[in-house]
Every structure is written in C-alpha cells, then in structure tokens.
Motif scaffolding. Structure first.
Motif, mmCIF file in Angstrom:
data_model
loop_
_atom_site.group_PDB
_atom_site.id
_atom_site.type_symbol
_atom_site.label_atom_id
_atom_site.label_comp_id
_atom_site.label_asym_id
_atom_site.label_seq_id
_atom_site.Cartn_x
_atom_site.Cartn_y
_atom_site.Cartn_z
ATOM 1 N N GLU A 1 0.828 -1.068 -0.033
ATOM 2 C CA GLU A 1 -0.091 0.012 -0.131
ATOM 3 C C GLU A 1 0.973 1.027 0.152
ATOM 4 O O GLU A 1 0.495 2.243 -1.000
ATOM 5 N N GLU A 2 1.971 1.223 0.836
ATOM 6 C CA GLU A 2 2.737 2.506 1.047
ATOM 7 C C GLU A 2 3.414 2.536 -0.355
ATOM 8 O O GLU A 2 3.549 3.740 -0.920
ATOM 9 N N LEU A 3 4.025 1.541 -0.928
ATOM 10 C CA LEU A 3 4.832 1.760 -2.092
ATOM 11 C C LEU A 3 3.950 2.185 -3.544
ATOM 12 O O LEU A 3 4.426 3.124 -4.313
ATOM 13 N N ALA A 4 2.676 1.646 -3.288
ATOM 14 C CA ALA A 4 1.634 1.951 -4.578
ATOM 15 C C ALA A 4 1.404 3.549 -4.431
ATOM 16 O O ALA A 4 1.112 4.027 -5.576
ATOM 17 N N LYS A 5 1.590 4.160 -3.310
ATOM 18 C CA LYS A 5 1.363 5.761 -3.438
ATOM 19 C C LYS A 5 2.276 6.375 -4.397
ATOM 20 O O LYS A 5 1.616 7.565 -4.991
ATOM 21 N N THR A 6 3.330 5.895 -4.445
ATOM 22 C CA THR A 6 4.154 6.801 -5.330
ATOM 23 C C THR A 6 4.391 5.917 -6.982
ATOM 24 O O THR A 6 5.136 6.364 -7.757
ATOM 25 N N VAL B 1 4.817 -1.578 -10.029
ATOM 26 C CA VAL B 1 4.437 -2.964 -9.988
ATOM 27 C C VAL B 1 3.265 -2.901 -8.933
ATOM 28 O O VAL B 1 2.574 -3.462 -8.792
ATOM 29 N N ALA B 2 3.820 -2.346 -7.788
ATOM 30 C CA ALA B 2 2.854 -2.594 -6.678
ATOM 31 C C ALA B 2 1.623 -1.821 -6.601
ATOM 32 O O ALA B 2 0.628 -2.586 -6.682
ATOM 33 N N ALA B 3 1.616 -0.652 -7.149
ATOM 34 C CA ALA B 3 0.379 0.133 -7.497
ATOM 35 C C ALA B 3 -0.562 -0.742 -8.638
ATOM 36 O O ALA B 3 -1.709 -0.856 -8.561
ATOM 37 N N SER B 4 0.210 -1.234 -9.807
ATOM 38 C CA SER B 4 -0.423 -2.037 -10.731
ATOM 39 C C SER B 4 -1.505 -3.050 -10.015
ATOM 40 O O SER B 4 -2.580 -3.402 -10.638
ATOM 41 N N PHE B 5 -0.557 -3.844 -9.274
ATOM 42 C CA PHE B 5 -1.039 -5.009 -8.705
ATOM 43 C C PHE B 5 -2.189 -4.737 -7.880
ATOM 44 O O PHE B 5 -3.229 -5.237 -8.104
ATOM 45 N N GLN B 6 -2.101 -3.764 -7.000
ATOM 46 C CA GLN B 6 -3.080 -3.378 -6.125
ATOM 47 C C GLN B 6 -4.188 -2.805 -6.737
ATOM 48 O O GLN B 6 -5.372 -3.385 -6.457
ATOM 49 N N GLU B 7 -4.103 -2.210 -7.744
ATOM 50 C CA GLU B 7 -5.387 -1.483 -8.424
ATOM 51 C C GLU B 7 -6.164 -2.700 -9.090
ATOM 52 O O GLU B 7 -7.396 -2.808 -9.146
ATOM 53 N N GLY C 1 -14.531 -6.865 6.549
ATOM 54 C CA GLY C 1 -14.057 -7.370 7.695
ATOM 55 C C GLY C 1 -12.623 -8.039 7.092
ATOM 56 O O GLY C 1 -12.790 -8.523 6.047
ATOM 57 N N GLY C 2 -11.682 -8.080 8.056
ATOM 58 C CA GLY C 2 -10.274 -8.834 7.600
ATOM 59 C C GLY C 2 -9.485 -7.661 7.537
ATOM 60 O O GLY C 2 -9.415 -6.501 7.215
ATOM 61 N N GLY C 3 -8.146 -7.923 7.554
ATOM 62 C CA GLY C 3 -6.990 -7.231 7.589
ATOM 63 C C GLY C 3 -6.721 -6.396 6.625
ATOM 64 O O GLY C 3 -6.265 -5.352 6.525
ATOM 65 N N VAL C 4 -7.378 -6.802 5.152
ATOM 66 C CA VAL C 4 -6.988 -6.240 4.107
ATOM 67 C C VAL C 4 -7.853 -4.760 3.958
ATOM 68 O O VAL C 4 -7.306 -4.059 3.245
ATOM 69 N N VAL C 5 -8.898 -4.901 4.756
ATOM 70 C CA VAL C 5 -9.889 -3.724 4.619
ATOM 71 C C VAL C 5 -9.247 -2.386 5.118
ATOM 72 O O VAL C 5 -9.938 -1.331 5.114
ATOM 73 N N ILE C 6 -7.984 -2.616 5.896
ATOM 74 C CA ILE C 6 -7.743 -1.473 6.381
ATOM 75 C C ILE C 6 -6.836 -0.730 5.193
ATOM 76 O O ILE C 6 -6.660 0.673 5.402
ATOM 77 N N ASN C 7 -6.724 -1.041 3.965
ATOM 78 C CA ASN C 7 -6.164 -0.448 2.880
ATOM 79 C C ASN C 7 -6.946 0.804 2.536
ATOM 80 O O ASN C 7 -8.348 0.658 2.382
ATOM 81 N N GLN C 8 -6.258 2.035 2.497
ATOM 82 C CA GLN C 8 -7.154 3.258 2.194
ATOM 83 C C GLN C 8 -7.561 3.233 0.633
ATOM 84 O O GLN C 8 -8.520 3.981 0.336
ATOM 85 N N ARG C 9 -6.801 2.641 -0.255
ATOM 86 C CA ARG C 9 -6.865 2.776 -1.558
ATOM 87 C C ARG C 9 -8.328 1.893 -1.799
ATOM 88 O O ARG C 9 -9.055 2.215 -2.605
#
Ligand code: KG4
Ligand code: ZN
Length: 333
Positions: A183-188, A242-248, A271-279
């Motif tokens: 998530e952090e890396l994807a921001k840039t 890569v991180a941003a394209s995968f996450q998206e 619910g679940g750990g992934v839903v903390i993701n702001q994107r």
C-alpha cells in the motif's frame, strides 16, 4: 454481560473484555511479526510456542486494563477457527482451563464471522447486507440476513487476497506481512503502468482467483524466462509501479464483483486485515451505507471475538469441554 475474549488463530496473541457485545473495556493485542519476519511468513510451530508464552500475561493484562478480576467475568469467548491448528489449541485450551478453574461457561467463536461483526459493533446495520471478507486466509462475498445468518455467495478458488499481497511483497523483496508495504509503495506508483488483471473463474463469475495475477507480477519482476532474477535490479519507480498496478488490479476485481453481488442488499459490511487499506476504501464506490471496522478492530484482535460471543450465546449456548479446534470452518455453517 461481561465477556472475556481470547484470540490466537495465527500470529497475534490477544485478549479483550467487552460488555454486552458493544462496550470495549480493554483490547490487548501482541503481534509476533518480528518473530516471523526473517522467515518471510508465519512459521506455525514458532507461532504456537509464542502463543503459549504470551497467552496468560495477555489475558491478565486485558482483565487489569478493564479493572476487573476473572470472578467478575460472565462468559469466556475464544476463536476456535479457522486458523493454524497449534495456535488454535493454545487459545482454546486457555479458555477451557479458565472455564474449569472458575466454573464460568465458555464459547467457541468463528474468527472470520468475528471479523465481519467488528464493523457492526455499535452500528445500526440494515439487513440483508453484503458481507465482504478480505483477510490473509479468506476472500469471500456473503449475504448476511442477520448476525449469525450467512449465505456464502463466492470465495477464492486459489490464493486469498491477503496472501496475494504477501506473495507479491515477497517477489518485490519487501518484508512480511506485505499488505502495508505494498500500500505504501503503491502511493508513488502508476496503477496503469502494467496491464495486470485478476483471474476469471469459468462459469462462476463472482468467484475470485488471484494466483494468475501473482504470476503476472512474478514475470514482470523477474522476466518471462527468469532472466532478471533479482528484484533489486528494478528501479524504485518500477517497483512502485508494480505494487500500484497489482493493488489496483486486485481491488478493481473485488469492487466489480461486490457490485454484481450487491443485488437487493441494503448495506455493505467489510472485515479482515486487508480492509484497512485506504486505496480500497477510496475505490469501493457502492451506492449503499458501507460499514468499515475501526482501525483497532480491523487486524486480528479479541474484542471482535468477545463482541460476537454476546450474540452467539443465545443461538448456540455454551460450548462443551470436548470442543476441538477447527482449522477450517465454513462461514455459513
Ligand atoms: O485479518 P488478518 O489480520 O489475519 C487473518 O485473519 O488472515 O489479515 C492479515 C492480512 C495479511 O495478508 C496482510 O498482508 C493484510 O492482511 N494486510 C493488508 C494491509 N494490512 C494488512 N493488505 C493490504 N493493505 C494493507 N494495508
Ligand atoms: Zn483474521
């Protein structure tokens, strides 16, 4: 009713006290991340041993933070699965031991169901609701008729979404657990730099498949013929892309399927750990009230276990002492 919750399904040892399913009096979580990081993932045997060391002090701390003694507790609630067998045994046996020692009843709780309950604690939810579970071990869409009444709509046929984040992070040489680092890396990064897509499951349009997506990332990083063996050969910008394209790609797929599954649902519960993701939060643009768990209840914790137990007790009654840990339990049992 004062309920002591215990959670030890994976790599967090946690205990909490919750009053009447809603009021959190304490919520103690100790993470083992540092212990597992050198191995790039959770080592089950190592996790069990650490749970064993931490379980009693964590329970004591939860009681003391709530300014209570065990005698004032009415019910002991414990996550009985799904999770790692050895890890589950520690929590379940702690709960049974406390139950025998104090004469108080105890109840086994489904960890994934508790993740969904976390978002609805103190919230007036309109049912039926669409449930979206996104964690390290699970990916599922469900129709929720009421707390305790679930109908599974779809699930993953291979990797769970959190697992995919963790594997992609490992391909990019990022630490475990990978989700927050991606998530952090994807921001840039540029989310359109690579044409990644999540998988489609033939004849089951709402099911998920992330293993092909992960392989596309592997090829993008290491080259089709494994020609570029080392992710450190990528520039920082390429890694971020890569991180941003995968996450998206992963979240686009989840949002699309959630929209198709929403039907006549009147709200959405995540619910679940992934839903903390702001994107993900930004991308889920459903035209319904959306219930996200608060940060303290999003990753593994015992408050969600104690909270849900208040609603499960009238449905199930207390658990028998021969209850076994259940590494796999269906959500719609
Ligand atoms: O619900 P959880 O704490 O444990 C399970 O029940 O599995 O979820 C852990 C998962 C891990 O795979 C982790 O990488 C992922 O949640 N995760 C995230 C983020 N934070 C944690 N995934 C995406 N973005 C994040 N910020
Ligand atoms: Zn969990």
């Amino acid at each position: 009713m004062l309920i002591l919750g215990i959670e030890s399904t994976c790599d967090e040892t946690a205990a909490a006290v919750v009053r009447d399913g809603e009021e959190i009096l304490s919520n103690v979580v100790t993470s083992q991340i540092d212990l597992h990081q050198p191995f790039g993932g959770v080592v089950p045997e190592v996790a069990s041993r650490r749970h064993l060391e931490l379980i009693a002090p964590v329970i004591r701390e939860a009681l003391s933070e709530a300014l209570l003694t065990i005698d004032q507790i009415d019910l002991i609630a414990v996550a009985m699965g799904p999770g790692l067998m050895g890890a589950l045994l520690v929590g379940l046996n702690a709960a049974k031991g406390l139950s025998i020692g104090t004469g108080k009843p105890y109840i086994g709780i489904n960890h994934v169901e508790a993740h969904l309950y976390a978002a609805t604690m103190n919230q007036p939810v309109q049912f039926p609701a669409l449930g979206i579970v996104l964690s390290g071990g699970h990916t599922a869409l469900l129709r929720i008729h009421a707390v305790g009444q679930y109908e599974l709509i779809s699930t993953t046929v291979d990797d769970a979404i959190g697992e995919a984040f963790d594997k992609v992070a490992s391909i990019l040489d990022l630490p475990y657990p990978g989700g927050p680092h991606i998530e952090e890396l994807a921001k840039t990064g540029d989310p359109h730099a690579y044409p990644f897509r999540a998988g489609r499951v033939k004849t089951k349009p709402l099911h998920f498949s992330f293993s092909g997506l992960k392989t596309s990332v592997l090829y993008a990083v290491k080259g089709q013929g494994n020609t570029r063996k080392d992710p450190t050969l990528l520039s920082d910008q390429q890694k971020a892309d890569v991180a941003a394209s995968f996450q998206e790609a992963a979240f686009r797929d989840i949002v699309k399927k959630a929209k198709l599954a929403a039907g006549d649902c009147r709200s959405v519960i995540l619910g679940g750990g992934v839903v903390i993701n702001q994107r993900l939060r930004a991308m889920l643009d459903l035209d319904l009230p959306i219930f996200w768990p608060p940060p303290a209840l999003t990753l593994d914790n015992a408050a969600m276990i104690a909270g849900l137990a208040y609603h499960r007790l009238p449905l199930d009654g207390p658990s028998p002492l021969d209850l076994k840990p259940q590494p796999r339990i269906p959500l719609d049992r």
